[in-house]
Design an enzyme around this catalytic site. Structure first.
Site, PDB file in Angstrom:
ATOM      1  N   ASP A  50       0.832  -1.217   0.000  1.00 34.13           N
ATOM      2  CA  ASP A  50       0.000   0.000   0.000  1.00 34.13           C
ATOM      3  C   ASP A  50       0.861   1.259   0.000  1.00 34.13           C
ATOM      4  OD1 ASP A  50      -1.857  -1.987   0.332  1.00 34.13           O
ATOM      5  OD2 ASP A  50      -2.934  -1.027   1.976  1.00 34.13           O
TER       6      ASP A  50
HETATM    7  O1  PMV Z   1      -7.813  -5.774   1.802  1.00 34.79           O
HETATM    8  P1  PMV Z   1      -6.445  -5.455   1.357  1.00 34.79           P
HETATM    9  O2  PMV Z   1      -6.387  -4.626   0.116  1.00 34.79           O
HETATM   10  O3  PMV Z   1      -5.548  -4.964   2.418  1.00 34.79           O
HETATM   11  O4  PMV Z   1      -5.875  -6.776   0.784  1.00 34.79           O
HETATM   12  C1  PMV Z   1      -5.498  -7.883   1.507  1.00 34.79           C
HETATM   13  C2  PMV Z   1      -4.728  -8.711   0.564  1.00 34.79           C
HETATM   14  C3  PMV Z   1      -4.499 -10.131   1.032  1.00 34.79           C
HETATM   15  O5  PMV Z   1      -3.821 -10.762  -0.023  1.00 34.79           O
HETATM   16  C4  PMV Z   1      -5.807 -10.834   1.282  1.00 34.79           C
HETATM   17  C5  PMV Z   1      -3.669 -10.183   2.301  1.00 34.79           C
HETATM   18  C6  PMV Z   1      -2.226  -9.781   2.131  1.00 34.79           C
HETATM   19  O6  PMV Z   1      -1.603  -9.467   3.168  1.00 34.79           O
HETATM   20  O7  PMV Z   1      -1.691  -9.798   1.028  1.00 34.79           O
END
Ligand code: PMV
Length: 310
Positions: free
Chosen positions: A139
């Site tokens: 992110d």
């Molecule tokens: O909900 P988000 O965008 O934070 O996505 C989580 C992504 C997963 O693959 C489910 C978990 C991870 O840590 O990668």
């Protein structure tokens, strides 16, 4: 006053499978968190929720970032911080990371520090540790650098992908809140129980991402859409969809999107549709009239940057 904005993010392919070492693709989107810094006694104020209380997660994240910045530069810690975000919270669009990245950028700019984006990313990751127990770093990396990113086992690769202006994404927010950590644990348990079956699904997910990379580079929009649907099917197989996710996927495709899928942890959260912009206004209006919360986004290729205060 010194202000910066940073984009939110969307996972386009490979969520969940990435946890067991498969690759995933994410991209930064045109929804932003804005942070302004000015001299004054230390205070964090959100345009949406007002004064941020000491002890709250956001307050602690801001403090942690500023303390870390001051272990490198001698900046003034007496600053008033104003935050304003248009990124939905708790929907997997990286709202906290975008905020941290914008803060790091605005704070270092305000302090006249000599810095690069790598340092902004590092500071934001430090703040993210206060928000998520084990942040993957995707992110904050997308909020910092923008564009498309492939990631696998903690390694990030910036991709030379640029989609045409004729396409964009629709985001439908189910407003179903869920805890990513709990869903991830469940998926891992399912994997252990049905390993012989699911190994093949995980392999399919890896192959899918490689094929998607090719389609994205070639701007093969039909193929990108089809692969999104295949990816949604694989996510359904490992139990992370929800009837509302499936319904929205069907609606988006039925109304003319190239493809659609849940994005992020699933069981609600957001669903994304990949669309030709000639159709997006109509589809958006139709979904809104059916009661869905929907908005349009484009990829953001720039990442964090300074903006005028207004
Ligand atoms: O909900 P988000 O965008 O934070 O996505 C989580 C992504 C997963 O693959 C489910 C978990 C991870 O840590 O990668």
């Amino acid at each position: 006053m010194t202000c910066s904005i940073a984009p939110g993010k969307i996972i386009l392919f490979g969520e969940h499978f990435v946890v067991k070492g498969a690759p995933a693709i994410g991209f930064a989107v045109s929804k932003y968190a804005k942070v302004c810094v000015e001299d004054g006694y230390f205070q964090v104020i959100s345009k949406q929720t007002g004064n941020i209380e000491q002890g709250s997660v956001l307050y602690r994240a801001v403090k942690r970032l500023i303390t870390y910045a001051n272990s490198i530069f001698k900046c003034d810690e007496d600053v008033r911080i104003l935050v304003d975000s248009e990124i939905p919270v708790g929907s997997g669009m990286g709202s906290s990371a975008a905020l941290s990245v914008a803060l790091a950028h605005a704070y270092l700019t305000h302090c006249n520090a000599s810095f690069d984006k790598k340092l902004v990313n590092e500071l934001a990751y430090e703040a993210e540790k206060e928000v998520h127990s084990k942040p993957s770093g995707i992110d904050n990396t997308l909020a910092t650098f923008g564009g498309f990113l492939k990631y696998r086992s903690g390694v990030f690769e910036k991709l030379d992908i640029r989609l045409g202006d004729e396409v964009g994404f629709l985001v439908v927010n189910t407003n179903l809140k869920r805890q990513t950590g709990i869903i991830v644990e469940e998926v891992l348990r399912l994997y252990e129980k049905y390993r012989e079956v699911l190994e093949n699904v995980y392999t399919a997910a890896s192959v899918l991402v490689e094929k998607a990379l090719k389609s994205l580079r070639e701007r093969d929009y039909e193929s990108i859409g089809r692969l999104m649907l295949l990816n949604h099917g694989l996510l359904w197989t490992i139990g992370v969809s929800h009837e509302i996710n499936d319904l929205i996927v069907h609606k988006l495709v039925g109304k003319g999107c190239y493809g659609a899928k849940l994005s992020g942890a699933g069981r609600g959260g957001i669903v994304i549709g990949f669309v030709n912009k000639s159709l997006s206004t109509r589809i958006e209006e139709e979904l809104r009239s059916e009661g869905f919360e929907v908005f349009r986004v484009n990829p953001d290729y720039e990442g964090v940057r300074s903006v005028e205060d207004n």
